[in-house]
Scaffold this active site. Structure first.
Site, PDB file in Angstrom:
ATOM      1  N   ASP A   1     -15.780  -2.276   6.666  1.00 35.08           N
ATOM      2  CA  ASP A   1     -14.399  -1.857   6.981  1.00 35.08           C
ATOM      3  C   ASP A   1     -14.139  -0.462   6.459  1.00 35.08           C
ATOM      4  OD1 ASP A   1     -13.299  -1.809   4.350  1.00 35.08           O
ATOM      5  OD2 ASP A   1     -12.502  -3.837   4.513  1.00 35.08           O
TER       6      ASP A   1
ATOM      7  N   THR B   1     -13.153 -10.163  -3.505  1.00 37.74           N
ATOM      8  CA  THR B   1     -13.051  -8.698  -3.538  1.00 37.74           C
ATOM      9  C   THR B   1     -13.485  -8.213  -4.913  1.00 37.74           C
ATOM     10  OG1 THR B   1     -11.260  -8.763  -1.941  1.00 37.74           O
ATOM     11  CG2 THR B   1     -11.456  -6.753  -3.242  1.00 37.74           C
TER      12      THR B   1
ATOM     13  N   ARG C   1      -5.285  -1.676   8.327  1.00 33.93           N
ATOM     14  CA  ARG C   1      -3.953  -1.169   8.685  1.00 33.93           C
ATOM     15  C   ARG C   1      -3.568  -1.431  10.146  1.00 33.93           C
ATOM     16  NH1 ARG C   1      -6.351   2.230   4.926  1.00 33.93           N
ATOM     17  NH2 ARG C   1      -5.129   2.672   3.053  1.00 33.93           N
TER      18      ARG C   1
ATOM     19  N   TYR D   1      -9.139 -12.533  -5.469  1.00 35.99           N
ATOM     20  CA  TYR D   1      -9.486 -11.646  -6.580  1.00 35.99           C
ATOM     21  C   TYR D   1      -9.860 -12.529  -7.761  1.00 35.99           C
ATOM     22  CZ  TYR D   1      -7.410  -7.580  -4.254  1.00 35.99           C
ATOM     23  OH  TYR D   1      -7.144  -6.555  -3.393  1.00 35.99           O
TER      24      TYR D   1
ATOM     25  N   HIS E   1     -12.067  -0.344   0.115  1.00 36.71           N
ATOM     26  CA  HIS E   1     -10.694  -0.847   0.019  1.00 36.71           C
ATOM     27  C   HIS E   1      -9.729   0.072   0.796  1.00 36.71           C
ATOM     28  CE1 HIS E   1      -8.777  -4.048  -2.567  1.00 36.71           C
ATOM     29  NE2 HIS E   1      -7.691  -3.480  -2.075  1.00 36.71           N
TER      30      HIS E   1
ATOM     31  N   ARG F   1      -2.081   4.830  -7.068  1.00 32.83           N
ATOM     32  CA  ARG F   1      -1.543   5.211  -5.756  1.00 32.83           C
ATOM     33  C   ARG F   1      -0.233   5.948  -5.988  1.00 32.83           C
ATOM     34  NH1 ARG F   1      -2.884  -0.865  -3.495  1.00 32.83           N
ATOM     35  NH2 ARG F   1      -5.107  -0.748  -3.997  1.00 32.83           N
TER      36      ARG F   1
ATOM     37  N   GLY G   1     -11.359   2.738   8.121  1.00 32.07           N
ATOM     38  CA  GLY G   1     -11.166   3.812   9.094  1.00 32.07           C
ATOM     39  C   GLY G   1     -11.449   3.456  10.534  1.00 32.07           C
TER      40      GLY G   1
ATOM     41  N   ARG H   1      -8.173   2.949  -1.198  1.00 29.41           N
ATOM     42  CA  ARG H   1      -7.059   2.626  -2.099  1.00 29.41           C
ATOM     43  C   ARG H   1      -7.505   2.432  -3.545  1.00 29.41           C
ATOM     44  NH1 ARG H   1      -2.720   0.650   1.088  1.00 29.41           N
ATOM     45  NH2 ARG H   1      -2.054  -1.105  -0.194  1.00 29.41           N
TER      46      ARG H   1
ATOM     47  N   LYS I   1     -16.735  -8.488  -1.009  1.00 32.49           N
ATOM     48  CA  LYS I   1     -16.129  -7.325  -0.330  1.00 32.49           C
ATOM     49  C   LYS I   1     -15.951  -6.181  -1.318  1.00 32.49           C
ATOM     50  CE  LYS I   1     -11.753  -5.972   1.896  1.00 32.49           C
ATOM     51  NZ  LYS I   1     -10.923  -5.338   0.857  1.00 32.49           N
TER      52      LYS I   1
HETATM   53  C1  LIG Z   1      -1.401  -2.770   2.823  1.00 30.32           C
HETATM   54  C2  LIG Z   1      -2.789  -3.148   2.407  1.00 30.32           C
HETATM   55  C3  LIG Z   1      -2.973  -4.253   1.605  1.00 30.32           C
HETATM   56  C4  LIG Z   1      -4.270  -4.625   1.235  1.00 30.32           C
HETATM   57  N1  LIG Z   1      -4.435  -5.757   0.512  1.00 30.32           N
HETATM   58  C5  LIG Z   1      -5.679  -6.179   0.220  1.00 30.32           C
HETATM   59  C6  LIG Z   1      -5.871  -7.419  -0.446  1.00 30.32           C
HETATM   60  O1  LIG Z   1      -4.922  -8.124  -0.775  1.00 30.32           O
HETATM   61  N2  LIG Z   1      -7.151  -7.784  -0.714  1.00 30.32           N
HETATM   62  C7  LIG Z   1      -8.231  -7.009  -0.358  1.00 30.32           C
HETATM   63  O2  LIG Z   1      -9.367  -7.384  -0.619  1.00 30.32           O
HETATM   64  N3  LIG Z   1      -8.069  -5.851   0.280  1.00 30.32           N
HETATM   65  C8  LIG Z   1      -6.820  -5.424   0.591  1.00 30.32           C
HETATM   66  N4  LIG Z   1      -6.667  -4.272   1.289  1.00 30.32           N
HETATM   67  C9  LIG Z   1      -7.855  -3.514   1.744  1.00 30.32           C
HETATM   68  C10 LIG Z   1      -8.299  -4.017   3.136  1.00 30.32           C
HETATM   69  O3  LIG Z   1      -8.810  -5.312   3.058  1.00 30.32           O
HETATM   70  C11 LIG Z   1      -9.371  -3.142   3.768  1.00 30.32           C
HETATM   71  O4  LIG Z   1     -10.446  -2.998   2.882  1.00 30.32           O
HETATM   72  C12 LIG Z   1      -8.891  -1.761   4.198  1.00 30.32           C
HETATM   73  O5  LIG Z   1      -7.558  -1.799   4.643  1.00 30.32           O
HETATM   74  C13 LIG Z   1      -9.786  -1.252   5.326  1.00 30.32           C
HETATM   75  O6  LIG Z   1      -9.430   0.012   5.711  1.00 30.32           O
HETATM   76  P1  LIG Z   1      -8.535   0.355   7.007  1.00 30.32           P
HETATM   77  O7  LIG Z   1      -7.117   0.045   6.633  1.00 30.32           O
HETATM   78  O8  LIG Z   1      -8.787   1.803   7.197  1.00 30.32           O
HETATM   79  O9  LIG Z   1      -9.017  -0.503   8.150  1.00 30.32           O
HETATM   80  C14 LIG Z   1      -5.385  -3.859   1.650  1.00 30.32           C
HETATM   81  C15 LIG Z   1      -5.184  -2.744   2.456  1.00 30.32           C
HETATM   82  C16 LIG Z   1      -3.917  -2.391   2.848  1.00 30.32           C
HETATM   83  C17 LIG Z   1      -3.739  -1.201   3.741  1.00 30.32           C
HETATM   84  C1  LIG Z   2       0.206  -8.076  -7.104  1.00 32.58           C
HETATM   85  C2  LIG Z   2      -0.454  -8.124  -5.824  1.00 32.58           C
HETATM   86  C3  LIG Z   2      -1.596  -7.196  -5.659  1.00 32.58           C
HETATM   87  C4  LIG Z   2      -1.787  -6.957  -4.213  1.00 32.58           C
HETATM   88  C5  LIG Z   2      -3.023  -6.196  -3.996  1.00 32.58           C
HETATM   89  C6  LIG Z   2      -3.111  -5.765  -2.608  1.00 32.58           C
HETATM   90  C7  LIG Z   2      -4.236  -4.839  -2.449  1.00 32.58           C
HETATM   91  O1  LIG Z   2      -5.364  -5.173  -2.677  1.00 32.58           O
HETATM   92  C8  LIG Z   2      -3.983  -3.510  -2.048  1.00 32.58           C
HETATM   93  O2  LIG Z   2      -4.922  -2.773  -1.779  1.00 32.58           O
HETATM   94  O3  LIG Z   2      -2.807  -3.119  -2.013  1.00 32.58           O
END
Ligand SMILES: Cc1cc2nc3c(=O)[nH]c(=O)nc-3n(C[C@H](O)[C@H](O)[C@H](O)COP(=O)(O)O)c2cc1C
Ligand SMILES: CCCCCCC(=O)C(=O)O
Length: 375
Positions: free
Chosen positions: A296, A164, A320, A138, A265, A173, A298, A268, A241
């Protein structure tokens, strides 16, 4: 396939999910499963695949499928890689080291998150080919921290850096806010100066500590012009990304990105944002041959991957499902969930009469169903 000590074998991502749900702390489960606000985009990502119908070709003499793909000079046995997700030690004591072993066993790309809970070097040491690892970052206010991470990844042999770009601030959230979600115990983002991380560990009623942390430390003033700075820090390929529109895909190409990931994301960030499958063709049309487009959001089955690949993605990432695998069976579970999806993809390619990924094009899917409500 992961065989548990008792119970049936885990065959699909959905099997892994049901299994993992009982093994993870409830607030961590909400962190993994949850999306922003009313989770409409989260739901839309998966639902979009229900609208795809495949167009199999017959008598094509296809008895086997090759799922191999090359990117930035590295060959991966599967086009289904692991998206960056933070803090794997919330789920498994070995954390990202186990995830890396599982990904390597399955021949899959693993994008290590900036907020990994094992060091960049330990993760690299766990696999025979560290170029199959990429580092996600990030944009922090502390550019010195970013620079040091990128250089460490380069020295450790990582294959690319992924920036990202969809988190100027964290999505709201509700689940994490209701849980007062905080990174606790002995889990930490060990690659980052602890001074930068302090807020992620302070619990506050009704607040997500990680959202507060991002508000304090990320740089929301970032623009396209700033990318040149990151480019200058490393010779590794730079992947962006979080692209969802033709306009931004063209800007990414103009600003020298080596690849982009169509991503919201995992639902999210901006709730109400377009499902990634619905954004894919406008992005691949805008980019043409200028750079690879990854995808990415789903992806739960081999046929989901097939649809995204047919619509122009070079590779798909999943967030996930590998976490479900990690919870269910450590490194074996990660390998199991990836092999399950790759096996489904190879099976579908044979049944669709397409022996290679190169043979997958838009003719493999019914595009009209992508715009209909529930066609
Ligand atoms: C628990 C969790 C943590 C995540 N942490 C990050 C992260 O640190 N950096 C990031 O670029 N995306 C993060 N993501 C987003 C994922 O890289 C990705 O875009 C997303 O999970 C894809 O969707 P899917 O879970 O349906 O496959 C996170 C997603 C989840 C579920
Ligand atoms: C302080 C840490 C931030 C983690 C971010 C993880 C992430 O991107 C997510 O979707 O959750």
């Amino acid at each position: 396939m992961t065989q548990l000590r008792s119970g049936p074998p885990l065959l699909t991502a959905s099997d892994y999910r049901h299994n993992a749900a009982h093994l993870v702390e409830p607030d961590v489960w909400d962190f993994i499963e949850g999306g922003a606000e009313d989770e409409r985009t989260l739901a839309a990502n998966e639902r979009a695949f229900d609208r795809v119908r495949l167009r199999p070709r017959v008598l094509a003499g296809v008895s086997d499928a090759d799922t191999g793909v090359s990117l930035f000079g590295t060959r991966h046995a599967t086009p289904i890689g692991i998206a960056p997700t933070a803090y794997h030690r919330l789920i498994d004591p070995e954390g990202e080291v186990a995830t890396a072993r599982g990904a390597s066993a399955a021949g899959a790309l693993f994008v290590v998150a900036m907020f990994a809970s094992r060091t960049i070097e330990d993760i690299a040491a766990a696999v025979p080919q560290p170029q199959g690892l990429w580092l996600q970052v990030y944009w922090l206010q502390r550019r010195d921290v970013m620079r040091s991470l990128v250089r460490r990844a380069e020295r450790a042999g990582y294959g690319a850096v992924m920036l990202t770009v969809d988190v100027p601030r964290m999505g709201r959230r509700w689940r994490d806010m209701r849980n007062g979600f905080t990174i606790g115990g002995d889990v930490a983002a060990v690659n980052i100066d602890p001074a930068v991380m302090a807020a992620a560990h302070v619990r506050d009623e009704g607040e997500s500590a990680i959202a507060r942390h991002t508000a304090d430390t990320f740089d929301p003033t970032l623009t396209w012009a700033d990318l040149a700075w990151l480019r200058a820090q490393t010779g590794l390929p730079l992947v962006l990304k979080g692209i969802l529109t033709a306009e931004d895909a063209a800007l990414a190409a103009d600003h020298g990105a080596d690849a982009i990931v169509v991503s919201n994301h995992g639902g999210r960030q901006l709730d109400g944002a377009v499902a990634t499958l619905d954004a894919l063709t406008e992005v691949t049309d805008a980019v043409g041959d200028r750079m690879p487009v990854l995808f990415d959001g789903g992806v739960r089955r081999g046929t989901d991957a097939l649809a995204a690949l047919a619509l122009g993605a070079r590779m798909v990432l999943t967030g996930r499902p590998p976490l479900w695998g990690l919870a269910a069976g450590g490194a074996d579970g990660v390998a199991g969930v990836l092999r399950a999806a790759t096996g489904e993809l190879a099976h579908a390619m044979v049944l669709a009469g397409r022996p290679t990924l190169a043979a997958l094009d838009r003719s493999a899917v019914r595009l009209s169903s992508l715009t209909g409500a529930d066609a």
